[in-house]
Design an enzyme around this catalytic site. Sequence first.
Site, mmCIF file in Angstrom:
data_model
loop_
_atom_site.group_PDB
_atom_site.id
_atom_site.type_symbol
_atom_site.label_atom_id
_atom_site.label_comp_id
_atom_site.label_asym_id
_atom_site.label_seq_id
_atom_site.Cartn_x
_atom_site.Cartn_y
_atom_site.Cartn_z
ATOM 1 N N GLY A 10 30.842 39.115 34.994
ATOM 2 C CA GLY A 10 30.823 40.704 34.577
ATOM 3 C C GLY A 10 31.963 41.075 35.398
ATOM 4 O O GLY A 10 32.895 40.608 36.009
ATOM 5 N N GLN A 11 32.174 42.555 34.980
ATOM 6 C CA GLN A 11 33.061 43.335 35.819
ATOM 7 C C GLN A 11 33.086 43.308 37.188
ATOM 8 O O GLN A 11 34.235 43.071 37.866
ATOM 9 C CB GLN A 11 33.141 44.821 35.094
ATOM 10 C CG GLN A 11 33.262 44.917 33.720
ATOM 11 C CD GLN A 11 33.263 46.621 33.196
ATOM 12 O OE1 GLN A 11 34.561 46.691 32.881
ATOM 13 N NE2 GLN A 11 32.205 46.962 33.145
ATOM 14 N N TYR A 124 16.769 50.196 28.812
ATOM 15 C CA TYR A 124 17.693 49.630 29.632
ATOM 16 C C TYR A 124 17.503 50.379 31.225
ATOM 17 O O TYR A 124 17.306 49.552 32.261
ATOM 18 C CB TYR A 124 19.228 50.192 29.396
ATOM 19 C CG TYR A 124 20.211 49.875 30.566
ATOM 20 C CD1 TYR A 124 20.527 48.827 30.786
ATOM 21 C CD2 TYR A 124 20.869 50.847 31.047
ATOM 22 C CE1 TYR A 124 21.555 48.524 31.805
ATOM 23 C CE2 TYR A 124 21.792 50.860 32.070
ATOM 24 C CZ TYR A 124 22.112 49.703 32.495
ATOM 25 O OH TYR A 124 22.998 49.369 33.584
ATOM 26 N N LYS A 128 16.053 48.248 34.641
ATOM 27 C CA LYS A 128 16.777 48.395 35.668
ATOM 28 C C LYS A 128 15.667 48.764 36.701
ATOM 29 O O LYS A 128 16.015 48.369 37.959
ATOM 30 C CB LYS A 128 17.866 49.199 35.605
ATOM 31 C CG LYS A 128 19.078 48.484 34.677
ATOM 32 C CD LYS A 128 19.688 47.182 35.291
ATOM 33 C CE LYS A 128 20.695 47.593 36.576
ATOM 34 N NZ LYS A 128 21.065 46.174 37.071
#
Length: 289
Positions: A10-11, A124, A128
Site C-alpha cells: 500500500g501507499q 468504510y 475503521k
Amino acid sequence: MKVLITGANGQVGQALVNKLQGKAELLAVTREQLDITNEAKVKAQVLAFLPDVIINAAAYTAVDKAEQEQELAHQINAAGPEFLAKAAESINAALLHISTDYVFAGDKQDNYNELDTTNPQGVYGATKLAGELAVAAYCQKHIILRTAWVFYENGTNFVKTMLRLGKERDSLGIVGDQFGGPTYAGDIADALIQIAQKITSGYTTNYGIYHFSGMPHVNWFEFASVIFDAAVKQQVIDKKPQLNAITTADFPTPAKRPANSKLNCEKIQREFGITPSNWQLALDRIEDY
C-alpha cells in the site's frame, strides 16, 4: 528494532519499507504473504518473527465499494486489527495502527481532535472505527494514527488521478465544499518510524489515539489547483486545465464523504515533536507521480 509491517504494497506500506530498509530488522508482508483476516496465520507469523513493533498499514480503502462489500471491509479493517492486537499483546509488542478521518461525521465547524465523538457515516468509516476499538481493547501498547487524504508516488490517489485527467481534458469540475489536510504517505511513514523508535528506546510513551495529517487545510478544488500549478511549473503537463468548483451534491457517490476532514494535530506535536505533513513540499517532485 524488529518491525513487522503489514500491507507492505500500500501507499504507507511502501513508504515504510523504503525508509526502514537497512535501518531495522524488517519483515514486510503483503496481503498475499500474510492475510491478516486469518487469526491462526497472524499468530504464527508474529510468534515466528517476534517483532518489537507491528505497524498495520493493511486496510480496505475502497470507500464506495465498501458499501457493497461490507463483510470484506469488516474482515480487513476490524477483524484483522483485532488479530494483530491480540498477537502483539501476547509477546508484549507495540502495535501502530493507521486509521482515518472517516470515523467522524464531518459536520464539526472546527478541526477534529482525538477526544471528539466518532460518528462514521458509511461502511468504510464504521469498519475503521471497529478496528480502532479492537486495537485499543486487545493491545495495551497501541498507537492509533488517524490521517486523511493520503497520496504517494505509487498507488491510487488524488494527485495521480488529477495528473491523468489533466492530460486528457481541458476542463475539470472539482469538489469545493469538502475540506481536509492532504497527507504525503512518506510523512506518515516518518511519523510512525519516529514513534516506533521512541517506544523501542524506552521512551515513556502515552499510548492511545493521535491525529496526523497535512497543513495547510484546503478543499479538493484548492488542492487540485496547487497540483496543476506544480505540474505545469515542472513541465509534467503543458497547461493547467480550466478548473470549476462544484458541490458534493453535484458529484454523488455511493458513500457519503465528510465535509470536514480537518484534523487537529497538536497532540502528536506535543507528545512526539512531530509536525504536520508539508504536502506542498511533496509536490516538488511531481514528475515522480
